[in-house]
Every structure is written in structure tokens, then in C-alpha cells.
Write an enzyme that holds these catalytic residues in place. Sequence first.
Site, PDB file in Angstrom:
ATOM      1  N   CYS A 290      51.736  12.669  29.270  1.00  0.00           N
ATOM      2  CA  CYS A 290      51.260  12.156  27.917  1.00  0.00           C
ATOM      3  C   CYS A 290      52.709  13.666  26.908  1.00  0.00           C
ATOM      4  CB  CYS A 290      50.608  12.954  28.110  1.00  0.00           C
ATOM      5  SG  CYS A 290      49.706  12.926  26.264  1.00  0.00           S
TER       6      CYS A 290
ATOM      7  N   ASP B 173      46.977  11.637  32.279  1.00  0.00           N
ATOM      8  CA  ASP B 173      47.515  11.577  31.052  1.00  0.00           C
ATOM      9  C   ASP B 173      45.944  11.048  30.374  1.00  0.00           C
ATOM     10  OD1 ASP B 173      48.830  10.377  28.406  1.00  0.00           O
ATOM     11  OD2 ASP B 173      48.706   8.473  28.820  1.00  0.00           O
ATOM     12  N   SER B 174      46.612  11.422  28.996  1.00  0.00           N
ATOM     13  CA  SER B 174      44.412  10.755  27.708  1.00  0.00           C
ATOM     14  C   SER B 174      44.128   9.496  28.372  1.00  0.00           C
ATOM     15  CB  SER B 174      45.294  10.898  26.056  1.00  0.00           C
ATOM     16  OG  SER B 174      46.698   9.763  25.926  1.00  0.00           O
TER      17      SER B 174
ATOM     18  N   CYS C  50      56.027   9.112  23.560  1.00  0.00           N
ATOM     19  CA  CYS C  50      54.224   8.705  23.711  1.00  0.00           C
ATOM     20  C   CYS C  50      54.696   7.419  24.694  1.00  0.00           C
ATOM     21  CB  CYS C  50      53.243   8.173  22.965  1.00  0.00           C
ATOM     22  SG  CYS C  50      52.074   8.010  23.047  1.00  0.00           S
ATOM     23  N   THR C  51      53.714   7.871  26.402  1.00  0.00           N
ATOM     24  CA  THR C  51      54.137   7.515  27.061  1.00  0.00           C
ATOM     25  C   THR C  51      53.365   6.319  26.987  1.00  0.00           C
ATOM     26  OG1 THR C  51      52.432   8.137  28.137  1.00  0.00           O
ATOM     27  CG2 THR C  51      53.946   9.589  28.872  1.00  0.00           C
ATOM     28  N   HIS C  52      52.584   6.029  25.909  1.00  0.00           N
ATOM     29  CA  HIS C  52      51.674   4.683  25.797  1.00  0.00           C
ATOM     30  C   HIS C  52      52.456   3.607  25.657  1.00  0.00           C
ATOM     31  CE1 HIS C  52      47.734   6.536  26.064  1.00  0.00           C
ATOM     32  NE2 HIS C  52      47.738   5.651  26.468  1.00  0.00           N
TER      33      HIS C  52
ATOM     34  N   TYR D 150      44.953  11.878  22.010  1.00  0.00           N
ATOM     35  CA  TYR D 150      45.375  13.151  22.181  1.00  0.00           C
ATOM     36  C   TYR D 150      45.715  12.893  20.805  1.00  0.00           C
ATOM     37  CZ  TYR D 150      43.749  14.632  26.637  1.00  0.00           C
ATOM     38  OH  TYR D 150      42.990  15.313  28.502  1.00  0.00           O
ATOM     39  N   GLY D 151      45.979  12.831  20.052  1.00  0.00           N
ATOM     40  CA  GLY D 151      47.453  12.146  18.869  1.00  0.00           C
ATOM     41  C   GLY D 151      46.086  12.349  17.754  1.00  0.00           C
TER      42      GLY D 151
ATOM     43  N   THR E 155      51.821  14.584  23.962  1.00  0.00           N
ATOM     44  CA  THR E 155      51.079  15.048  22.251  1.00  0.00           C
ATOM     45  C   THR E 155      50.513  16.294  23.790  1.00  0.00           C
ATOM     46  OG1 THR E 155      50.410  12.759  22.658  1.00  0.00           O
ATOM     47  CG2 THR E 155      48.969  14.658  21.587  1.00  0.00           C
TER      48      THR E 155
HETATM   49  N1  DGL Z   1      50.212   9.059  25.783  1.00  0.00           N
HETATM   50  C1  DGL Z   1      50.441  10.720  25.137  1.00  0.00           C
HETATM   51  C2  DGL Z   1      51.374  10.742  24.763  1.00  0.00           C
HETATM   52  O1  DGL Z   1      52.399  10.384  25.494  1.00  0.00           O
HETATM   53  C3  DGL Z   1      49.573   9.847  24.109  1.00  0.00           C
HETATM   54  C4  DGL Z   1      48.437   9.253  23.619  1.00  0.00           C
HETATM   55  C5  DGL Z   1      47.294  10.011  22.676  1.00  0.00           C
HETATM   56  O2  DGL Z   1      47.603   9.431  21.711  1.00  0.00           O
HETATM   57  O3  DGL Z   1      46.068   9.720  23.506  1.00  0.00           O
HETATM   58  O4  DGL Z   1      51.732  11.408  24.509  1.00  0.00           O
END
Ligand code: DGL
Length: 265
Positions: free
Chosen positions: A75, A11-12, A188-190, A43-44, A77
Site C-alpha cells: 500500500c 493493504d487497506s 496505488c496498488t489498487h 486509507y487515502g 498510502t
Molecule cells: N492500495 C492503497 C495504495 O496503494 C490505497 C487505497 C486506499 O485509499 O486505501 O495506496
Amino acid sequence: MSKPPTILVFDSGLGGLTVLREIVMARPDAAYTYVADDAFFPYGHHTEDEIVARVVPLIGTLIARHQPDLVVIACNTASTLVMDHLRKAYSVPFVGTVPAIKPACASSRTKRVSVLGTRGTVKREYTKKLIADFAQGCEVTLVGAGNLAALAETALRGEAVSDGAVLAEIAPCFVDGDPRTDTVVLACTHYPLLLEQIRRIAPWPVDWIDPAPAIARRVENLLGHSATENIPSPAKFLFTSGNSPSPAFAMALRPFFGAQALDHA
Ligand code: DGL
């Protein structure tokens, strides 16, 4: 008995841990390497070209170094952009993470669904196509959150995240019409890292759809069920920046790895 597989979860940042913990429950016997691309987070905020140019060669390097049997791009994104490129470039099987629009729209009773993702994910052609193909008569609202992934990382590091800051990011998901929104896709996985707080401050209760259990089932379908009760050698946790987690932060990471010891050297 065949050797347990090695699974690389990418992931990012720290969001992919919410996917990893489901996979660990499904395959506690596997050897895990978790890679957080903190050097390029979030990444966003990057363009599509920047993400493809970053992720595709980086995954090649990680495959060469860690020799995984399967790679999970945890991720949205990145997955909404890079999966075809990765499958063309490398022969290892890949599992991606894309917005769970189909199950969300299938289960919504009010037929009003929101998709909460990064600004990048909600702009993607891939996401728009999922809506065109699977909205099933639902009205779908796309909500791009600028700071929620960073807030989730702050919370996981043990720092306070105010209700006001989180509410500002999630409020546009709540469309108060007749009928009103009853389902929100966590794209988003966060975001599942903040789910307790999100549920507590939400303007009204909705179903939050987290695709992590479905991703774990997909991994299990590809690799098969656990063949042994043995817990393997320590899981690896790596930051692309080369940083090491502080002892306190390493403690916060432990629960995501189940019974596995964690090596973050
Ligand atoms: N965890 C990432 C996702 O699922 C994105 C977070 C980021 O912006 O890096 O999209």
C-alpha cells in the site's frame, strides 16, 4: 532443506492482491497470509496521524498472531508514512510499496510523467522527495484520485464500473503539451486491477508503471529462491472487519494466489 517462509501481505483493501500475485509467482512455495484492512478503507481519505496510529499497532498484532518471516506493506498510502516506524518497532524484515518515480522518469522519452495515487500519497513529503531526487529532468504531474481505489474494489467484486467514472479520475494524468505525457506511475496498488479498462479509455497510449514485479524481486532477494516445488498449506485471506468473502467473491480472489488453495475462514 529449510522450511518455506511465511509471508504476510498487507493493504487497506484488495489492491495488495496485485502485489501478492507477483510474489506468489516468484515464491510459489511460501505460506501466505493476506490481510485487507477493510475496517479502515480507504486509507487515502485518512490523515497521516490516523494512518500511523492505525497501521503500526495493527501490524504488531498481525506479527504476533501469524509469525511471518517477512511483511510486505502493499500500500503506497501507508508505506510512504509508516516504514520507519515499523522497522523501529518490530524486528521482522519489511518490504514497502512506494511510487515508482525513478524507473518511470528513467524510461520516459517525452520527459513528461504523471504519478497517479491516492490523495494522501500525492501529498506526502516522501513522494515529493522521490521527485526531487529522481525526476532526472522530467516534468512530473501529481494526480490524486479520490475514488479510483473504491472503483477498483467494485470491479473486483464483479460489479460494473462505468468508463466515465474511471476516465474522470485518470484524465488529469494526460498533459497534452508539446511534448505530451508518455508515462504514468500507478502509485496505488489498487489501480492495476482496472488496467484493462484504463488502457482502453486512455486519451492516448502511455506506459503504465506497476511496481509489483520489482517488489516481488525484492522479496526474492531477501528470502532467496524457492527451495521446493511443493505447494504449501492453503493461503489465508483475512478482512480486519471480520467479514468473510461470499463464495462468488472468493472465486474472484483465487487467481491472485496462483496454484495455492485459499482459506478465508
Ligand atoms: N492500495 C492503497 C495504495 O496503494 C490505497 C487505497 C486506499 O485509499 O486505501 O495506496
